[in-house]
Design a protein around this motif. Structure first.
Motif, PDB file in Angstrom:
ATOM      1  N   LEU A   1      17.020 -75.138  38.354  1.00 52.00           N
ATOM      2  CA  LEU A   1      16.847 -75.051  39.038  1.00 52.00           C
ATOM      3  C   LEU A   1      16.178 -73.599  40.357  1.00 52.00           C
ATOM      4  O   LEU A   1      15.670 -73.265  41.598  1.00 52.00           O
ATOM      5  CB  LEU A   1      15.432 -76.020  39.239  1.00 52.00           C
ATOM      6  N   ILE A   2      18.138 -74.835  41.192  1.00 49.66           N
ATOM      7  CA  ILE A   2      18.176 -74.163  42.073  1.00 49.66           C
ATOM      8  C   ILE A   2      17.876 -73.155  42.461  1.00 49.66           C
ATOM      9  O   ILE A   2      18.144 -72.227  43.346  1.00 49.66           O
ATOM     10  CB  ILE A   2      19.244 -75.598  43.414  1.00 49.66           C
ATOM     11  N   ALA A   3      18.996 -72.286  41.316  1.00 46.42           N
ATOM     12  CA  ALA A   3      19.690 -71.409  41.276  1.00 46.42           C
ATOM     13  C   ALA A   3      18.099 -70.007  41.266  1.00 46.42           C
ATOM     14  O   ALA A   3      18.292 -69.190  42.009  1.00 46.42           O
ATOM     15  CB  ALA A   3      20.505 -71.809  39.768  1.00 46.42           C
ATOM     16  N   ILE A   4      17.375 -70.881  40.234  1.00 46.97           N
ATOM     17  CA  ILE A   4      16.068 -69.965  40.521  1.00 46.97           C
ATOM     18  C   ILE A   4      16.359 -69.348  41.688  1.00 46.97           C
ATOM     19  O   ILE A   4      14.854 -68.100  42.356  1.00 46.97           O
ATOM     20  CB  ILE A   4      14.808 -70.080  39.401  1.00 46.97           C
ATOM     21  N   ASP A   5      15.878 -70.379  42.869  1.00 43.74           N
ATOM     22  CA  ASP A   5      15.411 -70.780  44.390  1.00 43.74           C
ATOM     23  C   ASP A   5      15.934 -69.803  44.742  1.00 43.74           C
ATOM     24  O   ASP A   5      15.618 -69.345  45.904  1.00 43.74           O
ATOM     25  CB  ASP A   5      15.166 -72.275  44.621  1.00 43.74           C
ATOM     26  N   ARG A   6      17.199 -70.023  44.559  1.00 43.16           N
ATOM     27  CA  ARG A   6      18.165 -69.031  45.263  1.00 43.16           C
ATOM     28  C   ARG A   6      17.707 -67.644  45.742  1.00 43.16           C
ATOM     29  O   ARG A   6      17.746 -66.447  45.757  1.00 43.16           O
ATOM     30  CB  ARG A   6      19.360 -69.634  45.327  1.00 43.16           C
ATOM     31  N   TYR A   7      17.764 -67.329  44.242  1.00 44.50           N
ATOM     32  CA  TYR A   7      17.766 -65.673  43.767  1.00 44.50           C
ATOM     33  C   TYR A   7      15.873 -64.937  43.956  1.00 44.50           C
ATOM     34  O   TYR A   7      16.287 -63.824  44.406  1.00 44.50           O
ATOM     35  CB  TYR A   7      17.561 -66.004  41.536  1.00 44.50           C
ATOM     36  N   SER A   8      15.816 -65.893  44.185  1.00 43.68           N
ATOM     37  CA  SER A   8      14.323 -65.423  44.810  1.00 43.68           C
ATOM     38  C   SER A   8      14.199 -65.217  46.128  1.00 43.68           C
ATOM     39  O   SER A   8      13.897 -64.727  46.655  1.00 43.68           O
ATOM     40  CB  SER A   8      13.102 -66.442  44.419  1.00 43.68           C
ATOM     41  N   LEU A   9      14.698 -66.043  46.896  1.00 43.47           N
ATOM     42  CA  LEU A   9      15.627 -66.009  47.936  1.00 43.47           C
ATOM     43  C   LEU A   9      15.979 -64.663  48.844  1.00 43.47           C
ATOM     44  O   LEU A   9      16.010 -63.679  50.051  1.00 43.47           O
ATOM     45  CB  LEU A   9      15.501 -67.526  49.068  1.00 43.47           C
ATOM     46  N   GLU A  10      16.804 -64.146  47.845  1.00 48.00           N
ATOM     47  CA  GLU A  10      18.290 -63.167  47.946  1.00 48.00           C
ATOM     48  C   GLU A  10      17.480 -62.135  48.043  1.00 48.00           C
ATOM     49  O   GLU A  10      17.567 -61.114  47.889  1.00 48.00           O
ATOM     50  CB  GLU A  10      18.829 -63.512  46.796  1.00 48.00           C
ATOM     51  N   HIS A  11      16.057 -62.457  46.891  1.00 43.30           N
ATOM     52  CA  HIS A  11      15.208 -60.775  46.308  1.00 43.30           C
ATOM     53  C   HIS A  11      14.218 -60.917  46.962  1.00 43.30           C
ATOM     54  O   HIS A  11      13.707 -59.708  46.911  1.00 43.30           O
ATOM     55  CB  HIS A  11      14.964 -60.723  44.447  1.00 43.30           C
ATOM     56  N   LYS A  12      13.737 -61.747  47.959  1.00 43.43           N
ATOM     57  CA  LYS A  12      12.668 -61.796  48.508  1.00 43.43           C
ATOM     58  C   LYS A  12      11.641 -61.714  46.954  1.00 43.43           C
ATOM     59  O   LYS A  12      10.201 -60.520  47.301  1.00 43.43           O
ATOM     60  CB  LYS A  12      12.612 -60.715  49.539  1.00 43.43           C
ATOM     61  N   ARG A  13      11.638 -62.394  47.397  1.00 50.67           N
ATOM     62  CA  ARG A  13      10.232 -62.101  45.443  1.00 50.67           C
ATOM     63  C   ARG A  13       9.803 -63.201  45.059  1.00 50.67           C
ATOM     64  O   ARG A  13      10.603 -64.421  44.869  1.00 50.67           O
ATOM     65  CB  ARG A  13      10.705 -61.053  44.230  1.00 50.67           C
ATOM     66  N   PRO A  14       8.799 -63.204  44.392  1.00 53.55           N
ATOM     67  CA  PRO A  14       7.985 -64.356  44.077  1.00 53.55           C
ATOM     68  C   PRO A  14       8.415 -64.877  42.794  1.00 53.55           C
ATOM     69  O   PRO A  14       9.158 -64.217  42.023  1.00 53.55           O
ATOM     70  CB  PRO A  14       6.065 -64.177  43.822  1.00 53.55           C
ATOM     71  N   ILE A  15       8.477 -65.760  41.876  1.00 54.01           N
ATOM     72  CA  ILE A  15       9.215 -66.796  40.808  1.00 54.01           C
ATOM     73  C   ILE A  15       8.393 -65.914  39.917  1.00 54.01           C
ATOM     74  O   ILE A  15       7.084 -66.786  39.501  1.00 54.01           O
ATOM     75  CB  ILE A  15       9.340 -68.011  41.115  1.00 54.01           C
TER      76      ILE A  15
END
Length: 218
Positions: A189-203
């Motif tokens: 879940l934390i990795a998904i949060d980080r990935y979303s922020l890094e790519h500036k995309r909604p989940i």
């Protein structure tokens, strides 16, 4: 796959606060009381199947931690410490059983304490009789693993605490494709949060699919 998930982020130290309680509120309350400085009950024994959180609680206790699977002879135990935790105690070899028996006796004499975890209750351990008796003489609690609905609820609560907005079907999607222990699910879940922020995309489900494919080679 599980190790790949855990390698995505730095380790979050286990604590009593980040233990997902489920139906183990009584055991958690008992452990917290036992860990209080004024408590002098010498032995606290936790047992339950894999995934119930035994290792998490032992490591969260701030005790001198030993894992009998890694050190079956307890060769690395620091006898100067007064609060010890032995995980997977059923894995002790003959010398480790002697060491554990002597450790309990020393802690009793010196006012120290021992926290223990195993997959079965004390009297069902395949250990020497005098050690089993010592282990069963203190407080004994069984830990129950989280049910699937409890894991999903815990994961949803963690997402809310992080301010994550996930599609309704996201949790079931992840639950069907990732390891189901809470440590792995939390790390994912934390990795998904980080990935979303890094790519500036909604989940979204496509983003979840990308995380699983790129990070886990799923």
């Amino acid at each position: 796959m599980r190790q790949l998930i855990l390698d995505l982020l730095p380790e979050v130290p286990p604590s009593l606060d980040n233990y997902v309680t489920g139906s183990n509120a009584e055991a958690l309350t008992g452990l917290a009381s036992w860990l209080a400085p004024v408590n002098r009950e010498p032995v606290f024994f936790l047992w339950g199947e894999a995934g119930a959180g035994k290792s998490h609680l032992l490591q969260a206790s701030q005790a001198s931690y030993s894992d009998a699977r890694q050190d079956p002879g307890l060769a690395a135990v620091d006898l100067q410490d007064t609060l010890h935790a032995i995980d997977n105690i059923e894995a002790l070899d003959a010398s480790g059983q002697v060491a554990a028996f002597n450790l309990i006796n020393r802690l009793r004499a010196d006012g120290g304490r021992l926290l223990v975890a195993a997959s079965v209750p004390p009297l069902r351990l395949a250990l020497r009789e005098d050690l089993r008796t010592r282990l069963g003489s203190g407080l004994v609690y069984r830990l129950q693993p989280l049910s699937d609905p409890e894991k999903l609820a815990a994961l949803a609560e963690q997402a809310r605490a992080r301010g994550l907005v996930l599609p309704a079907e996201a949790f079931n999607y992840l639950f069907a494709r990732a390891p189901r222990d809470m440590r792995s699910l939390t790390a994912l879940l934390i990795a998904i949060d980080r990935y979303s922020l890094e790519h500036k995309r909604p989940i979204t489900l496509p983003l979840l699919r990308e995380v699983l494919q790129s990070s886990l080679d799923f």
